[in-house]
Design a protein around this motif. Structure first.
Motif, PDB file in Angstrom:
ATOM      1  N   LEU A  13      57.360  35.289 -51.208  1.00 25.88           N
ATOM      2  CA  LEU A  13      57.034  36.282 -50.184  1.00 25.88           C
ATOM      3  C   LEU A  13      55.650  36.879 -50.434  1.00 25.88           C
ATOM      4  O   LEU A  13      54.886  37.121 -49.496  1.00 25.88           O
ATOM      5  CB  LEU A  13      58.075  37.406 -50.188  1.00 25.88           C
ATOM      6  CG  LEU A  13      59.375  37.141 -49.422  1.00 25.88           C
ATOM      7  CD1 LEU A  13      60.309  38.329 -49.588  1.00 25.88           C
ATOM      8  CD2 LEU A  13      59.095  36.890 -47.949  1.00 25.88           C
ATOM      9  N   ASP A  14      55.358  37.109 -51.703  1.00 26.35           N
ATOM     10  CA  ASP A  14      54.077  37.711 -52.060  1.00 26.35           C
ATOM     11  C   ASP A  14      52.936  36.791 -51.625  1.00 26.35           C
ATOM     12  O   ASP A  14      51.932  37.245 -51.074  1.00 26.35           O
ATOM     13  CB  ASP A  14      54.047  37.940 -53.575  1.00 26.35           C
ATOM     14  CG  ASP A  14      52.899  38.846 -53.970  1.00 26.35           C
ATOM     15  OD1 ASP A  14      52.620  39.797 -53.198  1.00 26.35           O
ATOM     16  OD2 ASP A  14      52.291  38.601 -55.029  1.00 26.35           O
ATOM     17  N   ALA A  15      53.163  35.485 -51.827  1.00 25.08           N
ATOM     18  CA  ALA A  15      52.114  34.515 -51.523  1.00 25.08           C
ATOM     19  C   ALA A  15      52.036  34.233 -50.019  1.00 25.08           C
ATOM     20  O   ALA A  15      50.950  34.107 -49.457  1.00 25.08           O
ATOM     21  CB  ALA A  15      52.359  33.223 -52.291  1.00 25.08           C
ATOM     22  N   GLN A  16      53.225  34.138 -49.351  1.00 26.95           N
ATOM     23  CA  GLN A  16      53.214  33.673 -47.959  1.00 26.95           C
ATOM     24  C   GLN A  16      53.559  34.766 -46.959  1.00 26.95           C
ATOM     25  O   GLN A  16      53.571  34.519 -45.756  1.00 26.95           O
ATOM     26  CB  GLN A  16      54.236  32.534 -47.793  1.00 26.95           C
ATOM     27  CG  GLN A  16      54.017  31.399 -48.774  1.00 26.95           C
ATOM     28  CD  GLN A  16      55.119  30.357 -48.675  1.00 26.95           C
ATOM     29  OE1 GLN A  16      56.040  30.503 -47.884  1.00 26.95           O
ATOM     30  NE2 GLN A  16      55.018  29.310 -49.474  1.00 26.95           N
ATOM     31  N   SER A  17      53.924  35.937 -47.459  1.00 28.40           N
ATOM     32  CA  SER A  17      54.328  37.120 -46.683  1.00 28.40           C
ATOM     33  C   SER A  17      55.661  36.941 -45.926  1.00 28.40           C
ATOM     34  O   SER A  17      56.283  37.908 -45.551  1.00 28.40           O
ATOM     35  CB  SER A  17      53.229  37.614 -45.740  1.00 28.40           C
ATOM     36  OG  SER A  17      53.334  36.993 -44.478  1.00 28.40           O
ATOM     37  N   SER A  18      56.097  35.703 -45.718  1.00 35.10           N
ATOM     38  CA  SER A  18      57.471  35.517 -45.224  1.00 35.10           C
ATOM     39  C   SER A  18      57.946  34.118 -45.584  1.00 35.10           C
ATOM     40  O   SER A  18      57.131  33.237 -45.866  1.00 35.10           O
ATOM     41  CB  SER A  18      57.530  35.720 -43.712  1.00 35.10           C
ATOM     42  OG  SER A  18      56.989  34.590 -43.064  1.00 35.10           O
ATOM     43  N   ILE A  19      59.273  33.954 -45.587  1.00 38.68           N
ATOM     44  CA  ILE A  19      59.839  32.620 -45.811  1.00 38.68           C
ATOM     45  C   ILE A  19      60.478  32.218 -44.493  1.00 38.68           C
ATOM     46  O   ILE A  19      61.445  32.836 -44.047  1.00 38.68           O
ATOM     47  CB  ILE A  19      60.873  32.631 -46.950  1.00 38.68           C
ATOM     48  CG1 ILE A  19      60.213  33.065 -48.256  1.00 38.68           C
ATOM     49  CG2 ILE A  19      61.536  31.267 -47.096  1.00 38.68           C
ATOM     50  CD1 ILE A  19      61.212  33.283 -49.398  1.00 38.68           C
ATOM     51  N   LYS A  20      59.890  31.218 -43.839  1.00 35.81           N
ATOM     52  CA  LYS A  20      60.363  30.888 -42.489  1.00 35.81           C
ATOM     53  C   LYS A  20      61.657  30.085 -42.520  1.00 35.81           C
ATOM     54  O   LYS A  20      62.452  30.159 -41.599  1.00 35.81           O
ATOM     55  CB  LYS A  20      59.286  30.114 -41.735  1.00 35.81           C
ATOM     56  CG  LYS A  20      58.088  30.991 -41.455  1.00 35.81           C
ATOM     57  CD  LYS A  20      57.321  30.528 -40.227  1.00 35.81           C
ATOM     58  CE  LYS A  20      56.270  31.554 -39.843  1.00 35.81           C
ATOM     59  NZ  LYS A  20      55.341  31.880 -40.978  1.00 35.81           N
ATOM     60  N   ASP A  21      61.846  29.344 -43.598  1.00 35.80           N
ATOM     61  CA  ASP A  21      63.058  28.527 -43.678  1.00 35.80           C
ATOM     62  C   ASP A  21      63.461  28.406 -45.136  1.00 35.80           C
ATOM     63  O   ASP A  21      62.766  27.787 -45.938  1.00 35.80           O
ATOM     64  CB  ASP A  21      62.782  27.145 -43.084  1.00 35.80           C
ATOM     65  CG  ASP A  21      64.038  26.289 -43.035  1.00 35.80           C
ATOM     66  OD1 ASP A  21      65.032  26.648 -43.709  1.00 35.80           O
ATOM     67  OD2 ASP A  21      64.028  25.266 -42.323  1.00 35.80           O
ATOM     68  N   SER A  22      64.591  28.999 -45.455  1.00 31.23           N
ATOM     69  CA  SER A  22      65.010  29.013 -46.864  1.00 31.23           C
ATOM     70  C   SER A  22      65.325  27.604 -47.375  1.00 31.23           C
ATOM     71  O   SER A  22      65.404  27.375 -48.568  1.00 31.23           O
ATOM     72  CB  SER A  22      66.244  29.901 -47.034  1.00 31.23           C
ATOM     73  OG  SER A  22      67.287  29.407 -46.223  1.00 31.23           O
ATOM     74  N   ARG A  23      65.485  26.648 -46.455  1.00 35.85           N
ATOM     75  CA  ARG A  23      65.781  25.279 -46.899  1.00 35.85           C
ATOM     76  C   ARG A  23      64.556  24.608 -47.517  1.00 35.85           C
ATOM     77  O   ARG A  23      64.661  23.555 -48.122  1.00 35.85           O
ATOM     78  CB  ARG A  23      66.301  24.443 -45.720  1.00 35.85           C
ATOM     79  CG  ARG A  23      67.667  24.884 -45.250  1.00 35.85           C
ATOM     80  CD  ARG A  23      68.068  24.187 -43.988  1.00 35.85           C
ATOM     81  NE  ARG A  23      67.135  24.502 -42.898  1.00 35.85           N
ATOM     82  CZ  ARG A  23      67.308  24.082 -41.652  1.00 35.85           C
ATOM     83  NH1 ARG A  23      68.333  23.326 -41.344  1.00 35.85           N
ATOM     84  NH2 ARG A  23      66.443  24.413 -40.720  1.00 35.85           N
ATOM     85  N   ALA A  24      63.390  25.244 -47.298  1.00 35.87           N
ATOM     86  CA  ALA A  24      62.177  24.660 -47.867  1.00 35.87           C
ATOM     87  C   ALA A  24      61.960  25.085 -49.319  1.00 35.87           C
ATOM     88  O   ALA A  24      61.116  24.519 -50.010  1.00 35.87           O
ATOM     89  CB  ALA A  24      60.975  25.057 -47.014  1.00 35.87           C
ATOM     90  N   LEU A  25      62.715  26.089 -49.765  1.00 33.53           N
ATOM     91  CA  LEU A  25      62.555  26.554 -51.150  1.00 33.53           C
ATOM     92  C   LEU A  25      62.986  25.467 -52.131  1.00 33.53           C
ATOM     93  O   LEU A  25      63.973  24.774 -51.888  1.00 33.53           O
ATOM     94  CB  LEU A  25      63.415  27.798 -51.395  1.00 33.53           C
ATOM     95  CG  LEU A  25      62.963  29.108 -50.754  1.00 33.53           C
ATOM     96  CD1 LEU A  25      64.040  30.160 -50.976  1.00 33.53           C
ATOM     97  CD2 LEU A  25      61.633  29.564 -51.353  1.00 33.53           C
ATOM     98  N   VAL A  26      62.245  25.357 -53.213  1.00 31.98           N
ATOM     99  CA  VAL A  26      62.677  24.478 -54.297  1.00 31.98           C
ATOM    100  C   VAL A  26      63.215  25.378 -55.407  1.00 31.98           C
ATOM    101  O   VAL A  26      62.479  26.166 -55.988  1.00 31.98           O
ATOM    102  CB  VAL A  26      61.512  23.614 -54.811  1.00 31.98           C
ATOM    103  CG1 VAL A  26      61.983  22.717 -55.954  1.00 31.98           C
ATOM    104  CG2 VAL A  26      60.951  22.772 -53.678  1.00 31.98           C
TER     105      VAL A  26
END
Ligand SMILES: *[C@@H]1O[C@H](CO)[C@@H](O)[C@H](O)[C@H]1NC(C)=O
Ligand SMILES: *[C@@H]1O[C@H](CO)[C@@H](O)[C@H](O)[C@H]1NC(C)=O
Ligand SMILES: *[C@@H]1O[C@H](CO)[C@@H](O)[C@H](O)[C@H]1NC(C)=O
Length: 525
Positions: A13-26
């Motif tokens: 979040l700090d880097a991208q300000s939002s997470i648009k799709d949690s499925r993209a998280l590793v």
């Protein structure tokens, strides 16, 4: 893991300000993005923890994914049945064709059975003599490829039609999944350190309080409910009805004697000894001791006479009198038995008696005047338990509460009773009442009381009433112009209507949910 995941979410979040799709998280320790259902559940746990600290906000998205069945997984690994059949065969013209029996041995019964037909249909194999051969050098095992794609991504790029076919073949099943979009919350920070909940002496001495982050007070929290006692719904309604009686100037009768004799429960009320209400199927009789002590002999004589031979202008029942029947002990079937005791006491002065230590004033109206013959008007009520040998169902139990009111005065008439009923039921919140002539052995005339129930949109019976018969009152010693009217209703019925309960077993007995008792508001008629 939980800490690391939370940290990952905050850093992302700090880097991208939002997470648009949690499925993209590793996820920490993983190489592939968290596309699986289980991974999203893990992420949800971390999100909720961060949400409770207001560090993030998130929204849930629903998605349908697919997972492989056991058969699907084996195909993804080893190829479809048709591909396995195809690989077991020689190329046409380059070897001995394989017979169906041989094929079964090579690939197994199941695979041979299913794969043969499909391989033919795909044009992969053909017949030569008694056996099968390959008709093509290369095949594309799309089923295997599709399943492998589903296994890793949960879906198929080629679309719903193929998915539907695979579902039909029971190779995959659909699963509802969720994923999340995440944004920063008001308390966003990249530190997962938990805020302090208490200011301690240590923090004061070390000065740590200056930099510490404290958890905010939640003034919206409801607090823990106190674990106090609560009145049962029946008791609340009883109290309310009791207040109505008291404000109308009634005195409460003692009703503690659950066991009565046939004499006080029936004979004194001029209920014939042959009356069906006195049968075993309606009344509980006591087996030990089976019989009561005899009542006062003079009164007993007057009562038995009015039954057997008639008196006071009544012809009586002209049936033989049974002392046995009269002395039987039983669980009272109505509180009118208690009223009979009280009326008998009320008439004591009229009979020229004095009652030990008391002056016989049960009237509830201390100002009531004795008009020279010992009679004082009285208004009495009781609310207590009665017993009947009923078949139990949703609205009947073998014991219930009866509300009873009795008014004794000179020359009172049926219209007094009707007027009184209207006032009484109005105080109970029942505005519309209707009366229907009825028959009771101990009242004449008798009236059933019906009330209009706006919620049920119909007239329901709410009580029974009438003028006590002279055959009951005169043997007690009341002057001829004294009339007594009485009415009764059950306590359970208004309670059930009040609280919207339709099975009496959720009101009385061991199935009563304790939270109903604790949460039901006090009743107000
Ligand atoms: C298999 O698929 C590839 C790529 O889609 C295609 O080029 C090839 O012709 C296909 N082979 C057969 C035997 O259908
Ligand atoms: C209640 O009534 C039934 C018949 O309806 C009878 O068989 C039973 O003995 C009665 N119970 C008691 C305790 O009197
Ligand atoms: C009751 O009615 C009788 C007969 O009408 C009358 O004589 C008597 O005075 C009445 N009593 C009272 C208290 O009104």
């Amino acid at each position: 893991m939980a800490e690391a995941l939370q940290q990952l979410i905050l850093d992302t979040l700090d880097a991208q300000s939002s997470i648009k799709d949690s499925r993209a998280l590793v996820l920490p320790g993983q190489k592939e993005p968290a596309t699986s259902h289980e991974a999203q559940i893990t992420i949800l746990g971390a999100l909720n923890s961060l949400l409770s600290r207001e560090m993030i906000k998130y929204e849930t998205r629903e998605v349908f994914t697919h997972v492989l069945t056991a058969e699907g997984a084996s195909i993804a690994k080893e190829g479809s049945h048709e591909a396995r059949v195809w690989s077991a065969l020689p190329v046409k013209g380059q070897g001995t064709p394989v017979t169906p029996q041989q094929l079964k041995k090579l690939v197994g019964d199941e695979t041979a059975k299913v794969g043969q037909g499909r391989a033919f249909k795909n044009g992969w194999i053909g017949k030569e003599g008694d056996g099968f051969v390959k008709t093509t050098n290369t095949i594309n095992d799309t089923t295997q490829l599709d399943l492998q794609e589903i296994e890793s991504t949960g879906t198929l790029k080629t679309g719903e039609k193929v998915l539907a076919d695979l579902r039909k073949r029971k190779l995959i099943i659909q699963k509802k999944g969720q994923w999340f979009t995440v944004s920063k919350g008001p308390e966003f920070s990249t530190s997962t350190a938990k805020p302090e909940t208490d200011l301690t002496a240590d923090m004061l001495t070390s000065g740590a309080w200056k930099t510490a982050k404290f958890k905010k007070y939640n003034f919206e929290a409801e607090g823990i409910p106190t674990n106090g006692g609560a009145l049962h719904m029946l008791l609340k309604v009883r109290e309310e009805i009791r207040n109505i009686f008291l404000e109308m100037g009634f005195a409460e009768m003692p009703t503690q004697s659950y066991v009565e004799s046939g004499f006080w429960c029936f004979d004194a009320l001029f209920v014939p000894q042959q009356h069906p209400a006195r049968d075993l199927q309606d009344t509980f009789y006591i087996s030990d001791p089976p019989h009561s002590l005899p009542p006062e002999p003079e009164y007993y004589k007057r009562v038995s006479t009015v039954h057997e031979h008639g008196a006071y202008g009544s012809t009586g029942y002209r049936a033989p009198w049974s002392h046995e029947e009269s002395s039987k002990l039983l669980l009272r079937t109505h509180t009118t038995a208690s009223s009979a005791h009280m009326l008998y006491k009320l008439a004591a002065k009229c009979r020229g008696e004095k009652i030990d230590g008391e002056d016989g004033d049960y009237t509830g109206t201390k100002t009531a005047v004795d008009s020279g013959d010992g009679f004082k008007p009285a208004k009495l009520f009781s609310i207590d338990r009665v017993f009947r040998n009923e078949t139990m169902d949703a609205t009947h139990l073998a014991e219930f509460h009866q509300v009873e009111g009795v008014v004794a005065d000179r020359n009172v008439t049926l219209s007094d009773l009707i007027g009184f009923m209207r006032v009484f039921f109005k105080k109970m919140g029942i505005e519309k009442v209707r009366f229907k002539p009825a028959y009771n052995p101990y009242t004449e005339p008798s009236l059933e009381i019906f009330a209009f129930h706006p919620m049920l949109d119909k007239w329901v019976e709410v009580g029974n009433s009438g003028m006590f018969r002279p055959e009951m009152l005169e043997p007690m010693g009341f002057p001829k112009d004294v009339r007594v009217h009485g009415w009764g209703l059950s306590l359970e019925r208004p309670t059930m209507i009040r609280y919207g309960i339709n099975n009496i077993r959720t009101l009385v007995g061991h199935k009563v949910p304790i939270e109903n008792v604790e949460n039901s508001p006090a009743v107000r008629f």
